[in-house]
Scaffold this motif. Structure first.
Motif, short mmCIF file in Angstrom:
data_model
loop_
_atom_site.label_atom_id
_atom_site.label_comp_id
_atom_site.label_asym_id
_atom_site.label_seq_id
_atom_site.Cartn_x
_atom_site.Cartn_y
_atom_site.Cartn_z
N GLU A 18 0.83 -1.21 0.00
CA GLU A 18 0.00 0.00 0.00
C GLU A 18 0.86 1.26 0.00
OE1 GLU A 18 -2.57 -0.40 3.34
OE2 GLU A 18 -3.89 -1.87 2.36
N LEU A 19 1.96 1.23 0.78
CA LEU A 19 2.88 2.38 0.82
C LEU A 19 3.51 2.62 -0.54
CD1 LEU A 19 4.47 4.45 2.66
CD2 LEU A 19 6.24 2.68 2.80
N ARG A 20 3.99 1.56 -1.20
CA ARG A 20 4.64 1.69 -2.50
C ARG A 20 3.64 2.14 -3.57
NH1 ARG A 20 9.60 -0.38 -3.52
NH2 ARG A 20 9.39 1.07 -5.29
N GLN A 21 2.44 1.60 -3.53
CA GLN A 21 1.44 1.97 -4.53
C GLN A 21 1.00 3.42 -4.38
OE1 GLN A 21 -1.55 -1.04 -3.93
NE2 GLN A 21 -0.27 -2.67 -4.80
N ALA A 22 0.96 3.90 -3.14
CA ALA A 22 0.60 5.29 -2.88
C ALA A 22 1.77 6.24 -3.12
CB ALA A 22 0.08 5.44 -1.45
N ARG A 23 2.97 5.69 -3.29
CA ARG A 23 4.19 6.48 -3.51
C ARG A 23 4.44 7.46 -2.37
NH1 ARG A 23 5.18 7.36 -9.99
NH2 ARG A 23 4.94 5.17 -10.53
N LEU A 24 4.19 7.00 -1.15
CA LEU A 24 4.39 7.85 0.02
C LEU A 24 5.70 7.54 0.75
CD1 LEU A 24 0.76 7.88 1.50
CD2 LEU A 24 1.94 9.70 0.24
N GLY A 25 6.46 6.59 0.25
CA GLY A 25 7.76 6.29 0.83
C GLY A 25 8.85 7.14 0.20
N ILE A 26 10.09 6.72 0.42
CA ILE A 26 11.23 7.46 -0.11
C ILE A 26 11.75 6.87 -1.41
CG2 ILE A 26 11.99 8.32 2.13
CD1 ILE A 26 14.02 6.03 2.21
N ASN A 27 11.21 5.73 -1.81
CA ASN A 27 11.76 5.03 -2.97
C ASN A 27 11.66 5.86 -4.24
OD1 ASN A 27 10.48 2.99 -0.98
ND2 ASN A 27 12.06 1.80 -2.03
N ASP A 28 10.44 6.24 -4.62
CA ASP A 28 10.25 6.93 -5.89
C ASP A 28 10.87 8.32 -5.89
OD1 ASP A 28 8.27 5.15 -7.58
OD2 ASP A 28 7.55 5.09 -5.52
N ALA A 29 10.72 9.04 -4.78
CA ALA A 29 11.20 10.42 -4.73
C ALA A 29 12.71 10.53 -4.59
CB ALA A 29 10.52 11.16 -3.58
N LEU A 30 13.33 9.60 -3.84
CA LEU A 30 14.75 9.77 -3.50
C LEU A 30 15.63 8.60 -3.93
CD1 LEU A 30 14.39 11.14 0.15
CD2 LEU A 30 14.71 12.44 -1.95
N GLU A 31 15.26 7.39 -3.53
CA GLU A 31 16.19 6.27 -3.70
C GLU A 31 16.38 5.87 -5.16
OE1 GLU A 31 17.84 2.28 -3.91
OE2 GLU A 31 15.83 2.87 -4.55
N ILE A 32 15.29 5.74 -5.90
CA ILE A 32 15.40 5.28 -7.29
C ILE A 32 16.21 6.25 -8.15
CG2 ILE A 32 14.06 4.80 -9.39
CD1 ILE A 32 11.93 3.51 -7.57
N PRO A 33 15.92 7.57 -8.12
CA PRO A 33 16.75 8.46 -8.93
C PRO A 33 18.21 8.53 -8.48
CG PRO A 33 15.00 9.69 -7.78
CD PRO A 33 14.75 8.25 -7.55
N ALA A 34 18.46 8.45 -7.17
CA ALA A 34 19.84 8.49 -6.68
C ALA A 34 20.61 7.25 -7.13
CB ALA A 34 19.85 8.60 -5.16
N MET A 35 19.98 6.08 -7.04
CA MET A 35 20.62 4.85 -7.50
C MET A 35 20.90 4.91 -9.00
SD MET A 35 21.70 1.68 -6.94
CE MET A 35 21.00 0.82 -5.54
N ALA A 36 19.94 5.39 -9.77
CA ALA A 36 20.12 5.47 -11.22
C ALA A 36 21.31 6.36 -11.57
CB ALA A 36 18.85 6.01 -11.87
N ALA A 37 21.48 7.46 -10.85
CA ALA A 37 22.58 8.37 -11.13
C ALA A 37 23.93 7.79 -10.74
CB ALA A 37 22.36 9.70 -10.39
N ALA A 38 23.95 6.89 -9.75
CA ALA A 38 25.20 6.33 -9.26
C ALA A 38 25.68 5.12 -10.06
CB ALA A 38 25.04 5.93 -7.79
N LEU A 39 24.77 4.47 -10.78
CA LEU A 39 25.13 3.25 -11.49
C LEU A 39 26.00 3.53 -12.71
CD1 LEU A 39 21.70 1.38 -11.36
CD2 LEU A 39 23.83 0.62 -10.28
N PRO A 40 26.94 2.65 -13.01
CA PRO A 40 27.71 2.77 -14.25
C PRO A 40 26.84 2.35 -15.43
CG PRO A 40 28.27 0.72 -13.17
CD PRO A 40 27.32 1.44 -12.24
N PRO A 41 27.27 2.63 -16.66
CA PRO A 41 26.55 2.08 -17.81
C PRO A 41 26.51 0.56 -17.71
CG PRO A 41 28.16 3.72 -18.51
CD PRO A 41 28.42 3.46 -17.06
N VAL A 42 25.34 -0.04 -17.95
CA VAL A 42 25.18 -1.48 -17.71
C VAL A 42 25.10 -2.30 -18.99
CG1 VAL A 42 24.06 -1.08 -15.48
CG2 VAL A 42 22.65 -1.33 -17.54
#
Length: 231
Positions: A18-42
């Motif tokens: 329910e938290l993930r579906q409502a996008r009320l956690g930190i994943n969508d706003a913070l963690e996912i974009p930060a991880m994407a920026a840190a990853l090397p070309p895959v």
């Protein structure tokens, strides 16, 4: 309740989804974009994803061109709901015992899972052996300022030096996580031969807080620690 059983608990799983579906956690706003920026070309890489959950990161990596992604999680329920992809292999295993051959991977990733692992030192040693020369280990964990207090509170940081097991109430009582200081996390990686490339604390911007007020807490103390290191 430990990570190996947590995500198969029906009450916890219902609250988490329910938290993930409502996008009320930190994943969508913070963690996912930060991880994407840190990853090397895959493109063309063989990747291991530790604590893959329902496979969101694994599928993103495959769609970005990874040749193969081995996505590992202990939860049967999470893996049953995982998104299939021809270049993603899902494996059910406890991260404390999971292993692959030496030099198996070009990249090892983990998204908000390793704070459930009791022995980070042993895991880091295994990851170093799995990686080919100059392979990368990129992961996010709950920030030590979040895991530190023996008694959870919004923004009170206490007992920071006392590392080890913590129990939290998060959808259910008795959720087990493990607190380690930033110095310990970095020190373990260096001791096993990793070269630190990035240490970051993703935070919401003022504009994000204005648009999503529930993120205000995360400007008072960082919710995530992001680490990128090379073998």
């Amino acid at each position: 309740m430990k990570g190996t059983e947590l995500y198969d608990d029906p009450e916890f799983l219902r609250g988490y989804r329910e938290l993930r579906q409502a996008r009320l956690g930190i994943n969508d706003a913070l963690e996912i974009p930060a991880m994407a920026a840190a990853l090397p070309p895959v493109e063309g890489l063989r990747v291991v994803d530790l604590g893959c959950g329902e496979g969101d990161l694994a599928v993103r990596l495959a769609e970005a061109g990874a040749a193969e992604v081995m996505a590992v999680d202990a939860s049967a329920q999470m893996l049953a709901a995982a998104v299939p992809h021809p270049r993603v292999q899902y494996v059910r295993a406890d991260l404390a015992q999971f292993n692959v051959p030496r030099g198996f991977a070009d990249l090892v990733v983990s998204s908000m899972a390793l704070h459930y692992v009791a022995d980070f030192d042993a895991l880091a040693g295994r990851v170093f052996r799995w990686l080919r020369d100059a392979g990368a280990f990129v992961f996010t964990i709950e920030h030590p300022m979040v895991t530190a207090p023996m008694v959870a509170a919004d923004c009170v940081v206490d007992d920071y030096a006392d590392e080890g097991r913590r129990e939290r109430t998060w959808f259910v009582d008795g959720v087990v996580k493990y607190h380690r200081t930033i110095g310990t996390v970095v020190g373990v990686l260096r001791r096993h031969g990793f070269r630190l490339e990035l240490l970051d604390e993703p935070l919401p911007t003022v504009d994000q807080v204005a648009a999503q007020p529930h993120l205000a807490l995360h400007r008072r103390r960082p919710p995530i620690l992001l680490v990128s290191a090379r073998a």
